[in-house]
Write an enzyme that holds these catalytic residues in place. Structure first.
Site, PDB file in Angstrom:
ATOM      1  N   GLY A 144       0.817  -1.208   0.000  1.00  0.00           N
ATOM      2  CA  GLY A 144       0.000   0.000   0.000  1.00  0.00           C
ATOM      3  C   GLY A 144       0.852   1.260   0.000  1.00  0.00           C
ATOM      4  CB  ALA A 182      -2.138   9.124 -12.169  1.00  0.00           C
ATOM      5  CG  HIS A 200     -17.563  -7.114 -37.406  1.00  0.00           C
ATOM      6  ND1 HIS A 200     -17.515  -7.982 -36.333  1.00  0.00           N
ATOM      7  CD2 HIS A 200     -17.287  -7.851 -38.511  1.00  0.00           C
ATOM      8  CE1 HIS A 200     -17.242  -9.204 -36.786  1.00  0.00           C
ATOM      9  NE2 HIS A 200     -17.090  -9.152 -38.093  1.00  0.00           N
TER      10      HIS A 200
HETATM   11  P1  NAD Z   1      -2.883  -2.417  -2.332  1.00  0.00           P
HETATM   12  O1  NAD Z   1      -3.629  -1.870  -1.191  1.00  0.00           O
HETATM   13  O2  NAD Z   1      -3.531  -2.513  -3.682  1.00  0.00           O
HETATM   14  O3  NAD Z   1      -2.340  -3.889  -1.979  1.00  0.00           O
HETATM   15  C1  NAD Z   1      -1.528  -4.166  -0.842  1.00  0.00           C
HETATM   16  C2  NAD Z   1      -1.802  -5.566  -0.363  1.00  0.00           C
HETATM   17  O4  NAD Z   1      -0.828  -5.924   0.611  1.00  0.00           O
HETATM   18  C3  NAD Z   1      -3.158  -5.728   0.311  1.00  0.00           C
HETATM   19  O5  NAD Z   1      -3.909  -6.717  -0.365  1.00  0.00           O
HETATM   20  C4  NAD Z   1      -2.813  -6.146   1.746  1.00  0.00           C
HETATM   21  O6  NAD Z   1      -3.714  -7.082   2.287  1.00  0.00           O
HETATM   22  C5  NAD Z   1      -1.443  -6.773   1.591  1.00  0.00           C
HETATM   23  N1  NAD Z   1      -0.620  -6.785   2.824  1.00  0.00           N
HETATM   24  C6  NAD Z   1      -0.442  -5.777   3.708  1.00  0.00           C
HETATM   25  N2  NAD Z   1       0.401  -6.174   4.721  1.00  0.00           N
HETATM   26  C7  NAD Z   1       0.765  -7.459   4.466  1.00  0.00           C
HETATM   27  C8  NAD Z   1       1.608  -8.427   5.122  1.00  0.00           C
HETATM   28  N3  NAD Z   1       2.280  -8.158   6.276  1.00  0.00           N
HETATM   29  N4  NAD Z   1       1.746  -9.673   4.574  1.00  0.00           N
HETATM   30  C9  NAD Z   1       1.082  -9.971   3.411  1.00  0.00           C
HETATM   31  N5  NAD Z   1       0.269  -9.096   2.757  1.00  0.00           N
HETATM   32  C10 NAD Z   1       0.118  -7.845   3.255  1.00  0.00           C
HETATM   33  O7  NAD Z   1      -1.554  -1.519  -2.425  1.00  0.00           O
HETATM   34  P2  NAD Z   1      -0.426  -1.449  -3.546  1.00  0.00           P
HETATM   35  O8  NAD Z   1      -0.532  -2.570  -4.484  1.00  0.00           O
HETATM   36  O9  NAD Z   1       0.852  -1.269  -2.791  1.00  0.00           O
HETATM   37  O10 NAD Z   1      -0.784  -0.100  -4.309  1.00  0.00           O
HETATM   38  C11 NAD Z   1      -0.761   1.148  -3.606  1.00  0.00           C
HETATM   39  C12 NAD Z   1      -1.645   2.192  -4.262  1.00  0.00           C
HETATM   40  O11 NAD Z   1      -1.138   2.572  -5.524  1.00  0.00           O
HETATM   41  C13 NAD Z   1      -3.047   1.678  -4.458  1.00  0.00           C
HETATM   42  O12 NAD Z   1      -3.938   2.665  -4.025  1.00  0.00           O
HETATM   43  C14 NAD Z   1      -3.163   1.479  -5.937  1.00  0.00           C
HETATM   44  O13 NAD Z   1      -4.463   1.738  -6.418  1.00  0.00           O
HETATM   45  C15 NAD Z   1      -2.147   2.479  -6.508  1.00  0.00           C
HETATM   46  N6  NAD Z   1      -1.623   1.947  -7.759  1.00  0.00           N
HETATM   47  C16 NAD Z   1      -2.424   1.891  -8.845  1.00  0.00           C
HETATM   48  C17 NAD Z   1      -1.957   1.326 -10.013  1.00  0.00           C
HETATM   49  C18 NAD Z   1      -2.853   1.264 -11.210  1.00  0.00           C
HETATM   50  O14 NAD Z   1      -3.778   2.051 -11.291  1.00  0.00           O
HETATM   51  N7  NAD Z   1      -2.649   0.342 -12.126  1.00  0.00           N
HETATM   52  C19 NAD Z   1      -0.689   0.781 -10.081  1.00  0.00           C
HETATM   53  C20 NAD Z   1       0.096   0.849  -8.948  1.00  0.00           C
HETATM   54  C21 NAD Z   1      -0.380   1.423  -7.788  1.00  0.00           C
END
Ligand code: NAD
Length: 485
Positions: A282, A331, A455
């Site tokens: 996160g 973003a 199409h």
């Molecule tokens: P996320 O919240 O999507 O996922 C983090 C995951 O880590 C969660 O499922 C959580 O349960 C898990 N987790 C936390 N602590 C843990 C532990 N000790 N052991 C195992 N699992 C654990 O966060 P992210 O993937 O880091 O992304 C961060 C932010 O950046 C998000 O808000 C995301 O939307 C944004 N982002 C978006 C995009 C995109 O739009 N494609 C790409 C990258 C990031």
């Protein structure tokens, strides 16, 4: 004498630079303070998205996907290749080139629009006074009529897995590996974990994702998450659910160093050894040093800057946009907030529609959605129809060898208004825009079904899913629509 501006924007990422360009376009004297430095310690615009996030990860996702296609799919298409090899340093260099072009582009847009770019740290004081500290310099006071705060976010670090050189890395470090780790661990099977895990898995890493939650991708539509889990496992991603990482330890010396990871699951305590570990648990709002005690801006209980629906903070004429305020950390959400605030300052009346913020996960197949999921609607007690259309029944998808995936259109059972659209498959990130536009104009499934689509295209799947919601898709044997709930 204090330099004064109509608008000072703090932060030059997507939310901040959109705000700055738009205020300048609207005739306001604008400065944008941005502290980010690139790998050579040079000031760079574009924030995490351009430098360490969206863009570089997509450069590596696209390159690694082409590598997989060349290895496994070309023969089926009738293309013979010799031995295909990944050249990781070239991939990284190309990625850096793409980033350089885009960040340079933002700098050129600032110049062309007359935005003053100030490289250093910004700090808000009371009365729209802003402290600007250039890199290695002394703080200078600036004043503004309006201030827009857009400082962004940083990766969350967790005590069991402190970052460690290039062994335990966050998303930034995972974009800089110069060779393919043999055994790669990823903490978190969220958006970043799946995207970066996919890159290195495709290039040859044995990749294990440890996810604390029992459920896979609960933010996406359940039906899609279920299929996606099956597909990702088939691709070689070893996704372990209900696996909470509790400790890490560096073993060995020099080039032989490895990371021992301890995690808890239903069976008790487990350990795994990796050559590299990515922490993707996160992101959190970045507000360090941003607010002087008299700034008048409040934080909410989760550390985000507190704002109303129009991104106004509690301090007069001070706004905050992007990852640092409530809502998804995306973003495009920040960009639209930046533009809304700029136009509101100029006296216009735009709003951001938070109901139609699209989400995309850039795996292959891609996953994209907008609006409500089936599980959310069930929880809300809503009555709805779902039209689902498989990629395997779409001519263009088959011609392109992209037959994995589905499109789901969810419509209100009574009014037929589209409540959510969920796509898993090739080009899902592009197809979802059609759903966003439809929902923005309050379209019904019938409206979408009445529109002509070229199409053969993948877009026809959106059309067919909308028809299916009303029980009459053409390229599928329909079940009578049956309102759920
Ligand atoms: P996320 O919240 O999507 O996922 C983090 C995951 O880590 C969660 O499922 C959580 O349960 C898990 N987790 C936390 N602590 C843990 C532990 N000790 N052991 C195992 N699992 C654990 O966060 P992210 O993937 O880091 O992304 C961060 C932010 O950046 C998000 O808000 C995301 O939307 C944004 N982002 C978006 C995009 C995109 O739009 N494609 C790409 C990258 C990031």
């Amino acid at each position: 004498m204090t330099k004064s501006f109509d608008v000072i924007v703090i932060g030059g990422g997507p939310a901040g630079y959109h705000a700055a360009i738009r205020t300048a376009q609207l005739g306001m004297k604008t400065a944008c303070i941005n502290m980010m430095l690139d790998g050579d310690d040079q000031p760079v615009l574009g924030g995490t998205c351009l430098n360490w996030g969206c863009i570089p990860s997509k450069a590596l996702l696209d390159a690694s996907h082409k590598f997989v296609e060349a290895q496994h799919d070309f023969a089926d298409l009738g293309i013979k290749t010799g031995k295909v090899e990944a050249d990781v340093p070239q991939m990284i260099a190309r990625k850096n080139g793409v980033v350089g072009k885009l960040t340079g582009g933002v700098a050129a847009l600032f110049e062309g629009n007359g935005v003053t770019a100030l490289a250093g740290k910004g700090r808000l004081y009371g009365g729209c006074q802003v402290g600007f500290t250039p890199h290695g310099g002394e703080e200078e006071m600036l004043s503004a009529q309006h201030v827009i705060l857009a400082p962004g976010s940083v990766p969350v670090d967790i005590p069991p897995a402190p970052l460690q050189d290039d062994l335990i890395v966050d998303s930034t470090g995972a974009l800089e590996f110069t060779s393919v780790p043999k055994r790669l661990g990823v903490i978190g099977a969220g958006v970043i974990g799946l995207e970066l895990g996919s890159v290195w898995n495709r290039l040859g890493s044995e990749t294990i994702l440890l996810e604390a939650m029992d459920e896979f991708l609960p933010i996406a539509d359940n039906r899609i998450s279920r299929d996606a889990l099956r597909i990702f496992k088939k691709q070689g991603l070893d996704i372990r659910l209900g696996a909470r990482v509790t400790a890490t330890e560096i073993k060995g010396r020099g080039k032989q160093k490895t990371v021992l990871v301890t995690y808890q699951d239903k069976a008790g305590e487990q350990t795994l050894e990796f050559d590299r570990l990515i922490v993707a648990v996160g992101r959190r709002p970045y507000t360090e040093g941003l607010l002087a005690p008299d700034a008048g801006v409040n934080l909410d209980e989760r550390g985000f800057l507190f704002v109303n629906d129009l991104c106004a903070t509690d301090a007069p004429n001070v706004y905050a946009v992007g990852d640092v305020v409530r809502g998804p950390m995306l973003a495009h959400k920040g960009m639209e907030e930046g533009i809304m605030v700029a136009e509101r300052i100029a006296g216009h009346k735009p709003v951001v529609n938070y109901e139609t913020v699209p989400s995309v996960i850039y795996t292959h197949p891609e996953i994209a959605w907008v609006g409500k999921t089936e599980q959310q609607l069930k929880m809300d007690g809503e009555s709805f129809n779902v039209g689902s259309f498989p990629y395997a029944a779409n001519g263009r998808a088959l011609a392109a060898g992209e037959n994995e995936g589905m499109i789901r259109v969810i419509a209100d059972a009574e009014t037929d208004r589209i409540l959510g659209v969920h796509v898993m498959g090739a080009q899902a990130s592009e197809l979802i825009a059609q759903a966003v536009i439809s929902m923005e104009f309050s379209a019904s499934a019938e409206d979408l079904g009445l529109i002509m689509f070229a199409h053969p295209t993948l877009s026809e799947g959106v059309h067919e899913a909308a028809l299916a919601a009303r029980g009459h898709a053409i390229h599928m044997v329909n079940r009578a629509p049956r309102a759920k709930n």
